[in-house]
Design a protein around this motif. Structure first.
Motif, mmCIF file in Angstrom:
data_model
loop_
_atom_site.group_PDB
_atom_site.id
_atom_site.type_symbol
_atom_site.label_atom_id
_atom_site.label_comp_id
_atom_site.label_asym_id
_atom_site.label_seq_id
_atom_site.Cartn_x
_atom_site.Cartn_y
_atom_site.Cartn_z
ATOM 1 N N GLY A 155 0.807 -1.223 0.000
ATOM 2 C CA GLY A 155 0.000 0.000 0.000
ATOM 3 C C GLY A 155 0.833 1.261 0.000
ATOM 4 N N MET A 156 2.044 1.217 -0.534
ATOM 5 C CA MET A 156 2.897 2.396 -0.578
ATOM 6 C C MET A 156 2.544 3.264 -1.785
ATOM 7 S SD MET A 156 6.630 0.816 0.525
ATOM 8 C CE MET A 156 7.238 2.336 1.284
ATOM 9 N N GLU A 157 2.855 4.539 -1.670
ATOM 10 C CA GLU A 157 2.674 5.492 -2.774
ATOM 11 C C GLU A 157 4.022 5.562 -3.500
ATOM 12 O OE1 GLU A 157 1.564 10.209 -3.317
ATOM 13 O OE2 GLU A 157 0.944 9.168 -1.491
ATOM 14 N N ILE A 158 4.049 5.160 -4.770
ATOM 15 C CA ILE A 158 5.332 4.885 -5.419
ATOM 16 C C ILE A 158 5.673 5.919 -6.487
ATOM 17 C CG2 ILE A 158 6.713 3.124 -6.587
ATOM 18 C CD1 ILE A 158 4.529 1.103 -5.575
ATOM 19 N N TYR A 159 6.902 6.436 -6.383
ATOM 20 C CA TYR A 159 7.451 7.388 -7.338
ATOM 21 C C TYR A 159 8.719 6.779 -7.948
ATOM 22 C CZ TYR A 159 4.499 10.821 -4.919
ATOM 23 O OH TYR A 159 3.436 11.489 -4.361
ATOM 24 N N ALA A 160 9.120 7.271 -9.115
ATOM 25 C CA ALA A 160 10.353 6.770 -9.725
ATOM 26 C C ALA A 160 11.031 7.857 -10.536
ATOM 27 C CB ALA A 160 10.065 5.559 -10.613
ATOM 28 N N TYR A 161 12.363 7.802 -10.525
ATOM 29 C CA TYR A 161 13.151 8.666 -11.411
ATOM 30 C C TYR A 161 14.141 7.799 -12.169
ATOM 31 C CZ TYR A 161 16.744 11.708 -13.238
ATOM 32 O OH TYR A 161 17.625 12.306 -14.095
ATOM 33 N N ASP A 162 14.127 7.960 -13.486
ATOM 34 C CA ASP A 162 15.084 7.274 -14.348
ATOM 35 C C ASP A 162 15.280 8.136 -15.583
ATOM 36 O OD1 ASP A 162 16.368 5.575 -16.285
ATOM 37 O OD2 ASP A 162 15.738 3.840 -15.115
ATOM 38 N N ALA A 163 16.501 8.634 -15.754
ATOM 39 C CA ALA A 163 16.797 9.548 -16.866
ATOM 40 C C ALA A 163 16.613 8.891 -18.224
ATOM 41 C CB ALA A 163 18.221 10.079 -16.727
ATOM 42 N N PHE A 164 16.622 7.542 -18.254
ATOM 43 C CA PHE A 164 16.591 6.843 -19.535
ATOM 44 C C PHE A 164 15.285 6.076 -19.784
ATOM 45 C CE2 PHE A 164 20.938 7.042 -17.893
ATOM 46 C CZ PHE A 164 21.538 7.795 -18.880
ATOM 47 N N CYS A 165 14.367 6.161 -18.837
ATOM 48 C CA CYS A 165 13.098 5.437 -18.979
ATOM 49 C C CYS A 165 11.971 6.445 -19.231
ATOM 50 C CB CYS A 165 12.799 4.621 -17.717
ATOM 51 S SG CYS A 165 11.296 3.638 -17.825
ATOM 52 N N PRO A 166 11.238 6.304 -20.337
ATOM 53 C CA PRO A 166 10.159 7.252 -20.639
ATOM 54 C C PRO A 166 9.097 7.291 -19.543
ATOM 55 C CG PRO A 166 10.639 5.852 -22.539
ATOM 56 C CD PRO A 166 11.386 5.267 -21.372
ATOM 57 N N SER A 167 8.561 8.470 -19.295
ATOM 58 C CA SER A 167 7.551 8.660 -18.248
ATOM 59 C C SER A 167 6.338 7.767 -18.455
ATOM 60 C CB SER A 167 7.101 10.127 -18.204
ATOM 61 O OG SER A 167 8.154 10.963 -17.808
ATOM 62 N N GLU A 168 5.979 7.576 -19.739
ATOM 63 C CA GLU A 168 4.773 6.781 -20.002
ATOM 64 C C GLU A 168 4.958 5.316 -19.601
ATOM 65 O OE1 GLU A 168 6.732 7.731 -24.069
ATOM 66 O OE2 GLU A 168 6.289 8.776 -22.181
ATOM 67 N N VAL A 169 6.198 4.817 -19.661
ATOM 68 C CA VAL A 169 6.478 3.444 -19.227
ATOM 69 C C VAL A 169 6.284 3.325 -17.718
ATOM 70 C CG1 VAL A 169 8.279 1.678 -19.006
ATOM 71 C CG2 VAL A 169 8.051 2.968 -21.142
ATOM 72 N N ILE A 170 6.767 4.325 -16.994
ATOM 73 C CA ILE A 170 6.618 4.345 -15.535
ATOM 74 C C ILE A 170 5.143 4.479 -15.157
ATOM 75 C CG2 ILE A 170 7.184 5.651 -13.430
ATOM 76 C CD1 ILE A 170 9.855 6.416 -14.803
ATOM 77 N N GLU A 171 4.457 5.385 -15.825
ATOM 78 C CA GLU A 171 3.033 5.618 -15.536
ATOM 79 C C GLU A 171 2.184 4.379 -15.817
ATOM 80 O OE1 GLU A 171 2.301 8.984 -18.010
ATOM 81 O OE2 GLU A 171 2.757 10.438 -16.413
#
Length: 306
Positions: A155-171
């Motif tokens: 139940g964690m609220e998850i954020y991510a940063y990756d300079a090489f991974c497109p935002s839409e992939v993370i979303e």
């Protein structure tokens, strides 16, 4: 052609059996060098090897000089900073890793360390829960994605940063992308590190990022020791009694950290992110299959040197 498995810390027997089956099915010969204690043993063993499978074993210029027939080195695991890539390229040797094979094992350890930190290193005092806490994943590769998958169950609220991974992939994974490492650290109480050790990342996790984390900050490092600026980590721990650091890569200043911050610092005795029976088997067999595919078909899919 001969495939050498050179492992100071051997694969499990079931993994070796799987490697042997893959190698021999491909019409190749398997040789084992396990639990060796001197570099000279490795130098002797590589003399007639066409391919090498290693774990944390070092393949440097001296090893490559000795291996006159060598065509490929596969590191069974994701990290490959124990191989001299420039020297390998100069010797016309292909270097590969086995991405994804250890990812779940490392991710489960990262979450285990988070629970350990949340419960005050199991010292009997009242801790906190992971549910509802903000988790920042620094580098959203195979391990980072598995961390996100497991953390959702908490139940964690998850954020991510990756300079090489497109935002839409993370979303697409239900994770919130952020635009910078600075934003990630300012936002999240928990940070799980998964960046490789490169010229750009070594010593990059220091006072500026860590001191910006919210109250009750917990840094989990299952990536590489070298990415942490260790003197600046000490400064943050001194300045912030609420800050915790947990890792499976023992820092160079372990004795100092253990003495000064015993209630807020923990390191496993040796790196253990990939130390599961499943990961051991998966990475070893993947390495064998990649070697057969390379030697028979020229497949360079997982090559990491130029």
């Amino acid at each position: 052609m001969k495939v050498l498995v050179a492992t100071e810390k051997p694969f499990a027997a079931v993994a070796v059996n799987g490697i042997r089956e893959a190698v021999e099915k491909g019409g190749l010969e398997l040789a084992l060098l396990e639990k060796y204690t001197e570099k000279a043993q490795l130098l002797d063993a590589v003399k007639d090897a066409d391919a090498i499978i290693i774990r944390s074993d070092k393949v440097d210029a001296e090893v490559l000089d000795a291996a006159k027939q060598l065509k490929i080195v596969v590191r069974a695991g994701a990290g490959y900073d124990n191989v001299d890539l420039e020297a390998a390229t100069a010797h016309n040797v292909c270097v590969m890793n086995t991405p994804g094979q250890n990812s779940n094992a490392v991710a489960e350890l990262a979450l285990g360390l988070m629970v350990y930190g949340a419960r005050n290193l199991y010292n009997g005092t009242s801790g906190t829960e992971l549910k509802g806490k903000k988790l920042g994943i620094h580098a959203y590769g195979n391990v980072g994605r598995n961390v996100a998958r497991i953390a959702k169950g908490f139940g964690m609220e998850i954020y991510a940063y990756d300079a090489f991974c497109p935002s839409e992939v993370i979303e697409a994974d239900g994770v919130k992308p952020v635009a910078s490492a600075e934003e990630l650290y300012k936002t999240c109480q928990y940070i799980s590190l998964h960046i490789p050790a490169t010229k750009e990342t070594k010593n990059s996790i220091g006072h500026a990022l860590l001191s910006s984390m919210p109250k009750g900050a917990v840094l989990i490092n299952t990536a590489r020791k070298e990415v942490i600026n260790e003197p600046e980590l000490v400064k943050v721990l001194e300045e912030r009694p609420d800050f915790k650091y947990l890792t499976d890569i023992m820092p160079g200043n372990h004795a100092e950290l253990a003495e000064k911050f015993a209630a807020r610092y923990f390191s496993t005795p040796k790196k253990m992110g990939a130390q599961t029976a499943e990961a051991n088997i998966n990475a070893g067999i993947a390495a064998a299959n990649q070697i057969v595919d390379f030697l028979k078909n020229g497949n360079r899919k997982f090559q990491v040197n130029k």
